[in-house]
Design an enzyme around this catalytic site. Structure first.
Site, PDB file in Angstrom:
ATOM      1  CD  GLU A   1      -0.798   2.047   9.379  1.00 54.67           C
ATOM      2  OE1 GLU A   1      -2.079   2.524   9.238  1.00 54.67           O
ATOM      3  OE2 GLU A   1      -0.382   1.495   8.458  1.00 54.67           O
TER       4      GLU A   1
ATOM      5  CE1 TYR B   1      -3.727   2.681   0.739  1.00 52.46           C
ATOM      6  CE2 TYR B   1      -2.181   3.301   2.496  1.00 52.46           C
ATOM      7  CZ  TYR B   1      -3.099   3.426   1.784  1.00 52.46           C
ATOM      8  OH  TYR B   1      -3.942   4.696   1.762  1.00 52.46           O
TER       9      TYR B   1
END
Lengths: 680, 680
Positions: free
Chosen positions: B434, B149
């Site tokens: 994140e 990703y």
């Protein structure tokens, strides 16, 4: 006012910061390094390095090297430094110049005669008698051999009494017989022991005539001077990779009946006569001044480690743009965020505070050596106590600060390209080596606790040292903080310092009262000491804070140049406000400070951060840490970060192959099998 | 009561601890892992691993490997896991079982399809429409390709709006044309991108008909499926070594006019029609549930990282002896020192607290997914807020805790043999990836600040979520802490929880008042927000603490087994006392707590530490983390530390030579020259 690094080819975001400079960066640097002459010498040393190809081209970025390459690189660089040191450095005793030269060429991963210089030679000076000095010193100094200091054992650290290595005197041959009789007696950790050194100063329990006299230092050859092979009875090796300092071959050593001559025991203090008679030293701690020297040097080193991290983080925070504060105005420099200022700028202030504390400790150490040569040991306890507290507090705040500076660099801080990992590796080691921090703080606590009965007795005949005098002055000090936003800044410095001293007294008394209650209730003093140890540690940290703050305040008060006084005053102000918020619970608990005072302090801190933010790049530029030393793509002086990250990454060993050699038989096969299976 | 690890051949110092066990270690483990059945399955999986040579013999200690070896080792281990997973794991969706199997064989350095499973597959499920799911999902699930990703860019992190990578729709060919037009647009950091993956889910700014619609996700092939060579227009490589996860080839990617079909844009939420018409998504945040899943998984992972560090440190602290507490009684286990208990045991408590918080978040996430499938997005904001706060607080406390546990191991903690470096490497990464922690805390703050006007308005029609209800209940709660040493323990839990909630309300209001004052004074709201950001962050941390404590209390209250309730109660008690001391300044500042209450809490904490110390080894044994996962010489279940440190060190690459290959031309020559010179 000039920022001496201003260069129009740099990243314009950094140039804009430098154009705003409110002071002369070299003048501020002179405060950090002991005067304008020192800065002039730094420039000369830097130029000399740049002019000698072997030094100029030394590789400092070891990110892509394995252990063996790191060791070889460190060894070659260190030898090159040694080769040219004489022509570059003003005198063999100019320790700061030598340290600077090393930091320019060898860097922070260690090198094979670091312990030889930092520990063995100073310990020789303090522990060898005259004849031994004649024999060992010049050989050591000229590197006819290189040596290390072996105290720690696999199962034993700071507790010298429990070392297991033995040196038993054999009167017949006039030799000591050395042994590490168990696996836990194995010497473990000595720097450069694994592969580099051929001599060791080994600490062993001395036995004469069947009696143990505690730990003493012995000089022992471990490898043949020609072949470098290990001598009989000696097993030595490297202990493997570590958090940092991986160009240092920290080693292990096992000894099996190794014999050394009687005169290899260092005998300036204690002696063993030919017949085995043991003569005890005058002052039992005299042998440990070497450790005090190392701890004094460490404070300065750590200050520079934190200063390096703060430099990287501050510069990068003015290159990195992230998020629009006002929509449509474009992304802002991340240092414009208050949270970023709060995370980064206090570490600039702490670096400077530690630099000044390092100066103080070194001057105190020099006085001690002078005193000792006259037989005066009165400073010993003071320096030992101060050194223990500073060692623990500075090393911990440095390693924490480095990590905060790194986290402030977001994702890129996590890459080795940032240079933080090497810094953290060495800094966090400092929390443990040369005395584990918790042990250090408890040693300081013992010194503080001894003062309490004297304070209570109000014994006016006792003259406390300047470092502890404030413990005795509680009754003359305000019972409530006089800090007020209306006060002139300098008055508030005194108010805050009063607060630190108040907290320190409170915590010391709190621990002492608890301790006495337990002892009076019948608990053994040793067990009671353990019960209150957490409180004792707090008291020690608090005392260390009072010293750090007082010394910083004194330095700013002494400053004559108004421009420099102004910027240093801002930084001091930040330091004090940050620290007082850090210990506000101690000041609130007994009602010494109020909610409204703390509210003002937070407002004041916020404004101070804004002020310092405007000058932040210029202040860190004054640390005068060159790109050679930073070894950081993020902290580059020129701010050209992104294109150089891209260049740096090309060196990854993985990038030598478009397709990795093992791809087709691993992932390639797995995916191919899956695709074929799905066709069925 | 049995400690299931008891074994008479272990180090007797550990066996003595285990013989004292006051509860069934498996029963406690069942609380950490979701029930007895889960423990039974863990045992089965462990046995299966031990019975399959390819899994049993997987090397997890990568300390002596270079990057290439780490990558190859991780790749082979991961493929072996994939090969046997079907027969070992109960169902492909048993995420916890898969994670456990991975942790037994692959370890913590990463592996080449970690992002493929943890991010791409969940994001496919949330972002691909039905037809796209049919096409991509089974291929992805069966590993016909492996993907990553790619969001972060060299110059851009969390701010999606400012990504520079573009995907411009070309109506003529019905393709998107992808470009990274600048150096700062280079995709940077995606895991496994460098060398392993052949597909990428790339985030790019979507342009149709000359208009930008913000960031969207596109599936893009980057390497030939057969040769694994890069496709035209695509430059990809590894970004180099990092703090941790060095078996993960985090990579960079530059795109130059790369064309992909229209249907490679994931179109469950937003769509682009053939003619280039853009159809916006219903809920703009819907695309980010993948991130929420990862954050929920992260909490559990981090809990286990901290639990691992606590296990190592606790066991080693019962093996290591240092210093005699009473002279002549022999050296004591270092865990008998109060300072050591204070440094290590709270991290056991936090690990357990985090495990329970991880459970809660995962259940909430599952509910959200369920709700979303029914079109109900009401939980979204709550979960997002909770996840943001937990992500920041848990990752920071975990990485700090790991370092405290390591420092508590003294010198040996500094060696890679301790296993802490790998733990810290991954844990500290969690502070940044994140979502950077500071950004996370400010996101939570935004959610909290929106509540304040509602609280003030006393709007009874508004139904706060259970997580924020306490903000609305301030007027019904005591104005002063009711904590008292005389209270039963459970009552004090409530009193302390009241205190956390009180502090949380205070801090939220404090920030809001400051903010309003600035805005009312004429400052732009965005600038005012920045001015109070430090206060906002404090409010967010405080709110997160209230959740962590409340959830822990709830779990203990629900416990039925008296033995387990007792030990969990002790640990909860430690947790609450430690945390209340941590935030005591906030409770003192407005007079909510008194000096005397805090004195009692310190006494209580000291006694609780003593209590838990007695069971500490048994509690960490209940974490059920095997030696396979710990990969730590210090934390070995059998406690045979010293002989294994010695064995471990033999693997050092430097020890493959008695005399290093470069010795004679470097150090050897230097010393020889010096000796010859001195003879002259």
């Amino acid at each position: 006012m000039p920022n001496r690094l201003l260069d129009p080819t740099d990243n314009p975001d950094l140039t804009a910061e430098r154009k705003n400079c409110q002071f002369d960066t070299d003048a501020l640097a002179a405060r950090f390094y002991g005067g304008a002459e020192k800065i002039r010498r730094r420039r000369e040393i830097f130029k000399a390095v740049e002019s000698i190809p072997e030094l100029r081209d030394a590789v400092q970025d070891t990110s892509f090297m394995d252990r063996m390459q790191k060791l070889e690189n460190g060894t070659r660089n260190a030898i090159n430094v040694a080769k040219y040191a004489e022509e570059i450095i003003s005198s063999p005793l100019a320790q700061e110049e030598a340290a600077y030269l090393n930091s320019l060429v060898v860097g922070r991963d260690g090198f094979p005669f670091i312990i030889h210089y930092v520990m063995v030679i100073p310990m020789l000076m303090n522990n060898a008698d005259e004849e031994q000095m004649d024999w060992w010193f010049s050989k050591a100094f000229n590197r006819e051999f290189i040596s290390t200091y072996a105290q720690t054992e696999l199962g034993h650290g700071t507790n010298l009494k429990k070392l297991e290595t033995t040196a038993v005197y054999d009167e017949k041959t006039e030799e000591f017989v050395l042994n590490t009789p168990t696996i836990t007696a194995t010497k473990w950790w000595p720097g450069n022991l694994g592969k580099s050194t051929n001599m060791v100063m080994v600490m062993a329990l001395l036995y004469t005539k069947g009696k143990c006299h505690g730990a003493h230092a012995f000089m022992m050859q471990i490898r043949d001077f020609e072949t470098h092979k290990l001598l009989p009875g000696i097993e030595v090796g490297d202990i493997g990779p570590k958090y940092g300092m991986n160009a240092n071959d920290n080693g292990f050593m096992r000894l099996n009946n190794v014999r050394i001559p009687r005169r290899n025991m260092l005998m300036k203090n204690a002696r063993v006569e030919k017949d085995g008679t043991y003569v005890a030293p005058k002052h039992s701690k005299l042998a440990y001044t070497g450790m005090m020297f190392v701890r004094a040097v460490m404070i300065r080193d750590q200050a520079l480690q934190l200063a390096s991290a703060a430099t990287i983080s501050t510069r990068y925070s003015c290159v990195r743009r992230q998020g629009e504060m006002i929509e449509g105005d474009g992304e802002v420099k991340v240092l414009d965020y208050k949270t970023q200022q709060y995370r980064v700028l206090p570490h600039i202030a702490r670096s400077i505070c530690f630099l000044f504390a390092g100066d103080y400790s070194m001057r105190l150490y020099e006085r001690l050596v002078d005193d000792l040569s006259k037989g005066d040991t009165s400073l010993m306890a003071d320096l030992h106590a101060l050194g223990s507290g500073l060692k623990a507090v500075v090393s911990f705040q440095t390693s924490q600060g480095i990590e905060q500076c790194r986290l402030a660099c977001g994702g890129h801080g996590y890459s080795e390209a940032g240079g933080f990992l090497r810094l953290y590796g060495i800094a966090t080691g400092g929390c443990t080596y040369e005395g584990e921090n918790m042990v250090m703080l408890l040693q300081l606590a013992r010194y503080i606790m001894k003062l309490i009965p004297r304070i209570r007795a109000n014994d006016l005949s006792y003259k406390p040292s300047p470092l502890t005098a404030y413990y005795f002055q509680g009754q003359y000090k305000p019972k409530f903080s006089e800090y007020s936003p209306e006060n002139p800044r300098e008055i508030n410095w005194r108010c805050i310092q009063d607060g630190f001293e108040y907290a320190s007294r409170q915590l010391a008394f709190y621990a002492h009262v608890k301790y006495e209650k337990l002892v009076n209730g019948g608990m053994k003093p040793e067990l009671a000491w353990n019960e209150v140890a957490v409180d004792l540690v707090k008291a020690s940290k608090s005392h260390t804070r009072t010293f750090l703050a007082r010394n910083f305040i004194d330095r700013v008060r002494e400053e004559r140049d108004p421009g420099i006084k102004n910027v240093l005053g801002d930084i001091l102000h930040l330091y004090l406000l940050y620290e007082v918020l850090d210990c506000r619970a101690d000041l609130l608990e007994t009602g010494y400070m109020t909610h409204s005072q703390l509210h003002s302090i937070r407002e004041d801190l916020s404004q101070t951060l804004t002020k310092i933010r405007a000058n932040a790049v210029n202040i860190v530029d004054s640390f005068d840490i060159s790109d050679r030393e930073l070894v950081s793509v993020l902290g580059r002086k020129d701010g050209h970060v992104y294109e150089n990250l891209y260049k740096w990454a090309q060196n990854s060993s993985l990038n030598q192959h478009e397709v990795l050699p093992f791809h087709h038989e691993t992932l390639g096969k797995m995916m191919k099998d899956a695709r074929e299976k799905s066709k069925l």
